[in-house]
Write a protein that holds these residues in place. Structure first.
Motif, PDB file in Angstrom:
ATOM      1  N   GLN A   1     -54.709  28.850  -5.593  1.00 31.21           N
ATOM      2  CA  GLN A   1     -55.664  27.937  -6.205  1.00 31.21           C
ATOM      3  C   GLN A   1     -55.004  27.258  -7.410  1.00 31.21           C
ATOM      4  OE1 GLN A   1     -59.358  29.777  -7.267  1.00 31.21           O
ATOM      5  NE2 GLN A   1     -60.167  27.964  -8.260  1.00 31.21           N
ATOM      6  N   VAL A   2     -55.144  25.949  -7.483  1.00 31.64           N
ATOM      7  CA  VAL A   2     -54.527  25.193  -8.564  1.00 31.64           C
ATOM      8  C   VAL A   2     -55.304  25.421  -9.850  1.00 31.64           C
ATOM      9  CG1 VAL A   2     -53.848  22.926  -9.387  1.00 31.64           C
ATOM     10  CG2 VAL A   2     -53.777  23.431  -6.939  1.00 31.64           C
ATOM     11  N   GLN A   3     -54.575  25.671 -10.907  1.00 27.58           N
ATOM     12  CA  GLN A   3     -55.191  25.823 -12.224  1.00 27.58           C
ATOM     13  C   GLN A   3     -54.429  24.992 -13.238  1.00 27.58           C
ATOM     14  OE1 GLN A   3     -55.148  30.156 -12.808  1.00 27.58           O
ATOM     15  NE2 GLN A   3     -57.376  30.132 -12.644  1.00 27.58           N
ATOM     16  N   LEU A   4     -55.161  24.528 -14.249  1.00 28.19           N
ATOM     17  CA  LEU A   4     -54.551  23.851 -15.385  1.00 28.19           C
ATOM     18  C   LEU A   4     -54.774  24.739 -16.603  1.00 28.19           C
ATOM     19  CD1 LEU A   4     -55.762  20.182 -14.834  1.00 28.19           C
ATOM     20  CD2 LEU A   4     -53.601  21.224 -14.120  1.00 28.19           C
ATOM     21  N   VAL A   5     -53.689  25.101 -17.258  1.00 26.75           N
ATOM     22  CA  VAL A   5     -53.768  25.987 -18.408  1.00 26.75           C
ATOM     23  C   VAL A   5     -53.428  25.193 -19.659  1.00 26.75           C
ATOM     24  CG1 VAL A   5     -52.896  28.094 -19.468  1.00 26.75           C
ATOM     25  CG2 VAL A   5     -53.121  27.943 -16.971  1.00 26.75           C
ATOM     26  N   GLU A   6     -54.387  25.139 -20.596  1.00 22.44           N
ATOM     27  CA  GLU A   6     -54.243  24.352 -21.819  1.00 22.44           C
ATOM     28  C   GLU A   6     -53.907  25.254 -22.993  1.00 22.44           C
ATOM     29  OE1 GLU A   6     -58.048  21.630 -20.406  1.00 22.44           O
ATOM     30  OE2 GLU A   6     -58.139  23.705 -21.077  1.00 22.44           O
ATOM     31  N   SER A   7     -53.220  24.689 -23.955  1.00 23.95           N
ATOM     32  CA  SER A   7     -52.926  25.415 -25.186  1.00 23.95           C
ATOM     33  C   SER A   7     -52.736  24.425 -26.324  1.00 23.95           C
ATOM     34  CB  SER A   7     -51.675  26.281 -25.024  1.00 23.95           C
ATOM     35  OG  SER A   7     -50.554  25.470 -24.744  1.00 23.95           O
ATOM     36  N   GLY A   8     -52.846  24.936 -27.547  1.00 21.25           N
ATOM     37  CA  GLY A   8     -52.493  24.129 -28.709  1.00 21.25           C
ATOM     38  C   GLY A   8     -53.641  23.635 -29.565  1.00 21.25           C
ATOM     39  N   GLY A   9     -54.862  23.906 -29.193  1.00 20.56           N
ATOM     40  CA  GLY A   9     -55.977  23.434 -30.004  1.00 20.56           C
ATOM     41  C   GLY A   9     -56.125  24.237 -31.287  1.00 20.56           C
ATOM     42  N   GLY A  10     -57.162  23.904 -32.051  1.00 21.26           N
ATOM     43  CA  GLY A  10     -57.411  24.645 -33.274  1.00 21.26           C
ATOM     44  C   GLY A  10     -58.061  23.801 -34.338  1.00 21.26           C
ATOM     45  N   LEU A  11     -57.965  24.296 -35.559  1.00 24.76           N
ATOM     46  CA  LEU A  11     -58.554  23.633 -36.723  1.00 24.76           C
ATOM     47  C   LEU A  11     -57.452  22.966 -37.532  1.00 24.76           C
ATOM     48  CD1 LEU A  11     -60.910  23.139 -38.743  1.00 24.76           C
ATOM     49  CD2 LEU A  11     -60.344  25.385 -39.724  1.00 24.76           C
ATOM     50  N   VAL A  12     -57.684  21.723 -37.906  1.00 26.71           N
ATOM     51  CA  VAL A  12     -56.698  20.992 -38.693  1.00 26.71           C
ATOM     52  C   VAL A  12     -57.431  20.116 -39.701  1.00 26.71           C
ATOM     53  CG1 VAL A  12     -56.572  19.062 -37.056  1.00 26.71           C
ATOM     54  CG2 VAL A  12     -54.615  19.546 -38.532  1.00 26.71           C
ATOM     55  N   GLN A  13     -56.804  19.856 -40.816  1.00 23.62           N
ATOM     56  CA  GLN A  13     -57.401  18.993 -41.833  1.00 23.62           C
ATOM     57  C   GLN A  13     -57.238  17.525 -41.455  1.00 23.62           C
ATOM     58  OE1 GLN A  13     -55.649  20.043 -45.609  1.00 23.62           O
ATOM     59  NE2 GLN A  13     -57.078  21.740 -45.902  1.00 23.62           N
ATOM     60  N   PRO A  14     -58.116  16.674 -41.958  1.00 24.18           N
ATOM     61  CA  PRO A  14     -57.954  15.225 -41.716  1.00 24.18           C
ATOM     62  C   PRO A  14     -56.569  14.762 -42.128  1.00 24.18           C
ATOM     63  CG  PRO A  14     -60.096  15.660 -42.666  1.00 24.18           C
ATOM     64  CD  PRO A  14     -59.356  16.966 -42.702  1.00 24.18           C
ATOM     65  N   GLY A  15     -55.989  13.921 -41.288  1.00 27.32           N
ATOM     66  CA  GLY A  15     -54.632  13.455 -41.533  1.00 27.32           C
ATOM     67  C   GLY A  15     -53.559  14.332 -40.923  1.00 27.32           C
ATOM     68  N   GLY A  16     -53.957  15.489 -40.430  1.00 30.44           N
ATOM     69  CA  GLY A  16     -53.001  16.408 -39.844  1.00 30.44           C
ATOM     70  C   GLY A  16     -52.670  16.095 -38.400  1.00 30.44           C
ATOM     71  N   SER A  17     -51.864  16.963 -37.809  1.00 30.67           N
ATOM     72  CA  SER A  17     -51.392  16.780 -36.436  1.00 30.67           C
ATOM     73  C   SER A  17     -51.599  18.044 -35.614  1.00 30.67           C
ATOM     74  CB  SER A  17     -49.904  16.426 -36.434  1.00 30.67           C
ATOM     75  OG  SER A  17     -49.659  15.207 -37.109  1.00 30.67           O
ATOM     76  N   LEU A  18     -51.775  17.842 -34.332  1.00 32.53           N
ATOM     77  CA  LEU A  18     -51.818  18.930 -33.358  1.00 32.53           C
ATOM     78  C   LEU A  18     -51.147  18.452 -32.083  1.00 32.53           C
ATOM     79  CD1 LEU A  18     -55.456  20.433 -33.487  1.00 32.53           C
ATOM     80  CD2 LEU A  18     -53.337  21.587 -34.147  1.00 32.53           C
ATOM     81  N   ARG A  19     -50.630  19.399 -31.335  1.00 34.66           N
ATOM     82  CA  ARG A  19     -50.042  19.070 -30.037  1.00 34.66           C
ATOM     83  C   ARG A  19     -50.715  19.930 -28.984  1.00 34.66           C
ATOM     84  NH1 ARG A  19     -45.380  16.373 -28.678  1.00 34.66           N
ATOM     85  NH2 ARG A  19     -44.528  16.796 -26.584  1.00 34.66           N
ATOM     86  N   LEU A  20     -51.314  19.283 -27.997  1.00 35.86           N
ATOM     87  CA  LEU A  20     -51.927  19.980 -26.879  1.00 35.86           C
ATOM     88  C   LEU A  20     -50.959  19.990 -25.701  1.00 35.86           C
ATOM     89  CD1 LEU A  20     -55.552  18.493 -26.927  1.00 35.86           C
ATOM     90  CD2 LEU A  20     -54.652  20.457 -28.176  1.00 35.86           C
ATOM     91  N   SER A  21     -50.942  21.104 -24.995  1.00 31.56           N
ATOM     92  CA  SER A  21     -50.095  21.219 -23.818  1.00 31.56           C
ATOM     93  C   SER A  21     -50.926  21.686 -22.635  1.00 31.56           C
ATOM     94  CB  SER A  21     -48.959  22.210 -24.074  1.00 31.56           C
ATOM     95  OG  SER A  21     -48.103  21.752 -25.099  1.00 31.56           O
ATOM     96  N   CYS A  22     -50.514  21.261 -21.464  1.00 31.30           N
ATOM     97  CA  CYS A  22     -51.225  21.634 -20.228  1.00 31.30           C
ATOM     98  C   CYS A  22     -50.201  21.793 -19.123  1.00 31.30           C
ATOM     99  CB  CYS A  22     -52.230  20.547 -19.876  1.00 31.30           C
ATOM    100  SG  CYS A  22     -53.039  20.749 -18.279  1.00 31.30           S
ATOM    101  N   ALA A  23     -50.334  22.866 -18.371  1.00 32.24           N
ATOM    102  CA  ALA A  23     -49.426  23.118 -17.262  1.00 32.24           C
ATOM    103  C   ALA A  23     -50.229  23.434 -16.002  1.00 32.24           C
ATOM    104  CB  ALA A  23     -48.486  24.260 -17.598  1.00 32.24           C
ATOM    105  N   ALA A  24     -49.817  22.848 -14.890  1.00 34.35           N
ATOM    106  CA  ALA A  24     -50.448  23.125 -13.607  1.00 34.35           C
ATOM    107  C   ALA A  24     -49.745  24.311 -12.968  1.00 34.35           C
ATOM    108  CB  ALA A  24     -50.363  21.913 -12.692  1.00 34.35           C
ATOM    109  N   SER A  25     -50.531  25.203 -12.402  1.00 36.57           N
ATOM    110  CA  SER A  25     -49.971  26.360 -11.721  1.00 36.57           C
ATOM    111  C   SER A  25     -50.698  26.574 -10.412  1.00 36.57           C
ATOM    112  CB  SER A  25     -50.090  27.608 -12.602  1.00 36.57           C
ATOM    113  OG  SER A  25     -51.452  27.918 -12.830  1.00 36.57           O
ATOM    114  N   GLY A  26     -50.085  27.373  -9.534  1.00 35.97           N
ATOM    115  CA  GLY A  26     -50.717  27.693  -8.269  1.00 35.97           C
ATOM    116  C   GLY A  26     -50.452  26.696  -7.169  1.00 35.97           C
TER     117      GLY A  26
END
Length: 116
Positions: A1-26
């Protein structure tokens, strides 16, 4: 079964940066298109960015110039670099992949909160 696994979210202050990642598996299949959607509190889910490849990308007007989408070399991963975040970017972010025959797969969602 195909799944998408996400990572990288969270809490950040205005003006900050985040990087989200996603990988398909299965699966050994390569998605035709991968992207990110988001659903702010009390609102509809909306497209943030999508990529057929790193030369053919689409962005919501609200994130142009701040967010960058990129697919990995194996093309079964997709990242979203988010810079200069504002409270309006607060949402649950969902990874999306479209395979052949318009088969859509969604990730489980990851929270991004922008707050001081």
């Amino acid at each position: 079964q195909v799944q998408l696994v996400e990572s990288g979210g969270g809490l950040v202050q205005p003006g900050g940066s985040l990087r989200l990642s996603c990988a398909a598996s299965g699966t050994n299949l390569i998605p035709n298109n991968m992207g990110w959607y988001r659903q702010p509190p009390g609102k509809e889910r909306e497209l943030v960015a999508a990529a057929v490849d790193n030369r053919h990308t689409t962005y919501a007007d609200s994130v142009k110039g701040r967010f960058t989408i990129s697919r990995g070399t194996t093309k079964n991963t997709v990242d979203l670099q988010m810079n200069n975040l504002t409270p309006e970017d607060t949402a649950v972010y969902y990874c999306h992949a479209r395979f052949a025959y318009s088969r859509d797969v969604w990730g489980q969602g990851i929270q991004v909160t922008v707050s001081s």
